[in-house]
Each structure stands twice: as structure tokens, then as C-alpha cells.
Design an enzyme around this catalytic site. Structure first.
Site, PDB file in Angstrom:
ATOM      1  CB  SER A   1      28.696 -42.007 -14.207  1.00  0.00           C
ATOM      2  OG  SER A   1      29.858 -42.082 -14.980  1.00  0.00           O
TER       3      SER A   1
ATOM      4  CE  LYS B   1      31.347 -37.810 -13.996  1.00  0.00           C
ATOM      5  NZ  LYS B   1      31.851 -38.693 -15.052  1.00  0.00           N
TER       6      LYS B   1
END
Length: 412
Positions: free
Chosen positions: A325, A350
Site C-alpha cells: 500500500s 495493493k
């Protein structure tokens, strides 16, 4: 004369003094009004001017009737199923649980594990993990293929000490099975009072292992530093919290003042966090240019850019499969802008952004994937990750931290 319309409820036009208005049975009006107000709570707009003309009828404007009829036509099947289940199920159903299930089902329809309806309790639990200290096992998880998968474990946490690793699948907590649709419940079950026990079952390579863990305080401190041999600085970022960028800047400035010859920035097993914190750190490391850009369903882009001021200290980023992320935003920005060298293994992958909005009635919150982010060169990160410049695999058999050793070698 009364007649049936497509919406399925009785109505007639009032040809008297109420020109341009329509009369609806009061019971039907109440039901469809609930649906209209529900639609309005989610962003629609509706105002009405109605009054009861007779005991069982309501007079409304024709234009409002058309709005109501459209909503009723759309949700008539839901109302039918709702009534059918309540009337035919063998025992009474908790109405609150039923409505929550409806909301959750609606937000599960895109098939995106990161988009969901949150109850107030789930929302508050999420805010605690993002902004405050709590007692738990110290693990970051995501939903993949409707399974709860470990992204990373926090340094020194009960989960890490018990041997839980990136890629492990959480099967159950205290004997209760959890799938991807029960992600929030599983996360909540892992938290509890300080020094209480919790049994977590996880699957790795087809083998399920049960481990009994003692909950400890999970702190939001996310930046740690030390000096390594050879006048090389080391900064570890475990997650991106509200104060992470500020804490990182303090450590970076201290090392600049002390005259370090190089810097290792460790993002391994950093499951991400607040995007703004990652962008702020990228700005400290990179010269003027693009850090990341985000794109929504309309193709509209939002660019995050760095200014010309940045550190002059050469640095290496350490990454692995638990780097996810916001960590990947930072890694991709460094790679595409050639700001530093990346060492380790391919990152998690992600690359989407969620917005969390609390409902105005304080009953819950909505978590929705609203954007996908791309590296400065336009590379997709989601489900692909960021490839390091030097692939160095750290195994359980490794007697030393070969990834860190490679970083130090490159900085000498």
C-alpha cells in the site's frame, strides 16, 4: 377510481382543488417514503409537501409521486423479500441484524474486499487501529480471494514472535472460523484486554497451525533509528500513521547533521497506512517531480508532486512481500525517479485507495475504493507490486540479514 400502477401501489389523480397532485394510500406512502429517505441518505435529494386528506390517504405533488414511484419500482422486490422472510421464518428475526445484512450485502456486490459497509462498532475499531494504541497481536491483514491473508507482522509483536508470516491465511480465532466477509469481526476478535490470551489458527502450505498468543499493547510508534558500522544510518518505518512523516523527518535531519555517509530505509513488512504520510516522506527523499498519481472511475487524475528540496544523503530502500500500500507508493516513487536503490523482493501489490465516510446519523460508515494509484511512470502497482533493483531473498535458513548486508555494500 383506484387503479394499480407499475410501482404496485394504489393511487388516483385528484381532479378537484388539488390539481397536479396525487392521492396515495397512507400505508403504502409510509413504506415508500422510507425507501426514498434511505436513497436520500446515500446522496440523493428529495423534499416533499404532503398532508393527509382522508383517514387512509395522503396527498402529494405529482412530481414527488414520480420520484417516489421510481424508487418503489426499483426496491419493490427487496420489500417483498423482506416481508416474506419476516412472515415465513420459523422464529422472530432481529430487525437490526437483518438491515445490517442488507447494507453489507449491497456493499459486497462489487466483489471488492476493500469496499464494505461498517457498523458503528466496526468503524470505531478501525479508527482505533489507525490512530491510537490498543491491545492485540500486531498483525496487518488483507482479504484475498475471500480469505484473510497476513500482509505483515509488527516488530516484536506476539504474532511475529509466534512465527506468523506474510502470506499466512487466518482460518479461525478462538475456534470461530472467519472468511473474507468477516474480516472486521476477525480483526476485532484478535483485540482484547492486556495480557489476555487468544488462539489463532493459520494455514501455510496447506497445513493449519494453532498458536496461543498473549495480547500486548500495540503502539502507533512507527519510526525507529540507529547507527550502523561504517557511518551508515538506519531508519525503520513499520507503518504510516499520523505522526510518521514528522518522526521520520526528525530522524533524517539528525542523521544529516551527524554527517552519515549513507542511509538504509527499511520498509520490510510495512503494511501501509495513511497515504499523506508516505507522500510527505517521498517529498523529503526526492527532487522535484511526480510522486504518484491517482485515477478514479471517470479517468480524472490527481497528482502528488515533490518540490526541489530533498536530502543529499544516498539511500537504499529495503522491501519484501510484506511491503504494501502506502509503502509501495514510496518505493515506486523512488524507483521511477531514480532517487535511491531498492533491495529485497517483490512487494505485496495493493495499489488502490479507500475513502471512509461516517454516516450522518452516526449509525455506521462506508468504506469504498475510490481510486487506483500509479507510479510516476504510469506503472500499475495493484496485484503486481514493485520490483526491486536488486533481488535478495532472505530465508529462514539465512544466518544473517543478507538484504541489509546488500544495502550496506551498495552504500560503501
Amino acid at each position: 377510481m383506484w387503479k394499480d400502477c407499475k410501482g404496485g401501489f394504489g393511487m388516483s389523480e385528484d381532479n378537484g382543488s388539488s390539481k397536479g397532485k396525487i392521492v396515495i394510500k397512507k400505508r403504502s406512502f409510509v413504506m415508500i417514503l422510507v425507501l426514498v429517505l434511505l436513497a436520500g441518505a446515500l446522496g440523493g435529494a428529495f423534499s416533499y409537501n404532503a398532508y393527509v386528506t382522508k383517514n387512509d390517504f395522503t396527498l402529494i405533488k405529482t412530481e414527488d409521486f414520480e420520484t417516489i414511484n421510481g424508487v418503489y419500482s426499483k426496491y419493490a422486490k427487496l420489500e417483498m423479500l423482506y416481508n416474506y422472510l419476516n412472515e415465513r421464518y420459523y422464529k422472530e428475526i432481529d430487525q437490526g441484524d437483518m438491515m445490517t445484512s442488507i447494507y453489507k450485502g449491497l456493499f459486497a456486490s462489487p466483489g471488492d474486499p476493500y469496499t464494505s459497509y461498517l457498523t458503528l462498532e466496526e468503524y470505531e475499531d478501525l479508527m482505533v487501529t489507525a490512530t491510537g494504541d490498543f491491545y492485540g497481536i500486531g498483525v496487518t491483514m488483507e482479504v484475498i480471494d475471500n480469505e484473510i491473508v497476513v500482509v505483515s507482522t509488527m516488530d516484536g509483536s506476539p504474532a511475529q514472535l509466534a512465527g506468523i508470516k506474510t502470506g499466512d491465511v487466518i482460518v479461525s480465532v478462538d475456534g470461530v472460523a472467519y472468511g473474507g466477509e468477516k474480516f472486521s469481526e476477525a480483526a476485532s476478535a484478535m483485540r482484547g484486554e492486556l495480557n489476555t490470551s487468544v488462539t489463532v489458527s493459520y494455514r501455510r502450505d496447506g497445513v493449519v497451525t494453532d498458536v496461543k498468543l498473549i495480547r500486548k499493547k500495540i503502539t502507533t510508534q512507527s519510526v525507529y533509528s540507529e547507527m550502523l558500522e561504517g557511518n551508515i544510518g538506519y531508519i525503520r518505518i513499520t507503518s504510516f500513521e499520523l505522526a510518521t512523516a514528522e518522526d521520520f523527518e526528525k530522524e533524517l535531519r539528525n542523521m544529516e547533521v551527524s554527517g552519515v555517509s549513507g542511509l538504509v530505509i527499511d520498509l520490510r513488512n510495512n503494511g501501509g497506512g495513511i497515504v499523506d504520510s508516505g507522500v510527505a516522506i517521498a517529498d523529503m527523499l526526492l527532487p522535484e517531480g511526480t510522486i504518484v498519481y491517482l485515477e478514479d472511475r471517470k479517468g480524472e487524475r490527481v497528482y502528488e508532486n515533490s518540490d526541489a528540496d530533498c536530502t543529499s544523503v544516498p539511500y537504499v530502500l529495503l522491501v519484501n512481500g510484506g511491503t504494501a500500500s502506502t509503502s509501495e507508493i514510496l518505493a515506486a516513487a523512488v524507483k521511477d525517479n531514480k532517487g535511491g536503490i531498492i533491495v529485497g523482493t517483490n512487494t505485496f501489490g495493493k495499489g488502490i485507495v479507500q475513502s471512509i465516510e461516517k454516516l450522518s446519523d452516526n449509525s455506521g460508515a462506508l468504506r469504498i475504493t475510490v481510486q487506483q494509484y500509479f507510479s510516476p511512470d504510469g506503472n500499475v502497482i495493484h496485484e503486481k507490486g514493485v520490483q526491486p533493483d536488486y533481488e535478495v531473498i532472505l530465508t529462514e535458513e539465512s544466518e544473517t540479514d543478507v538484504q541489509l548486508e546488500k544495502a550496506i555494500e551498495l552504500l560503501k
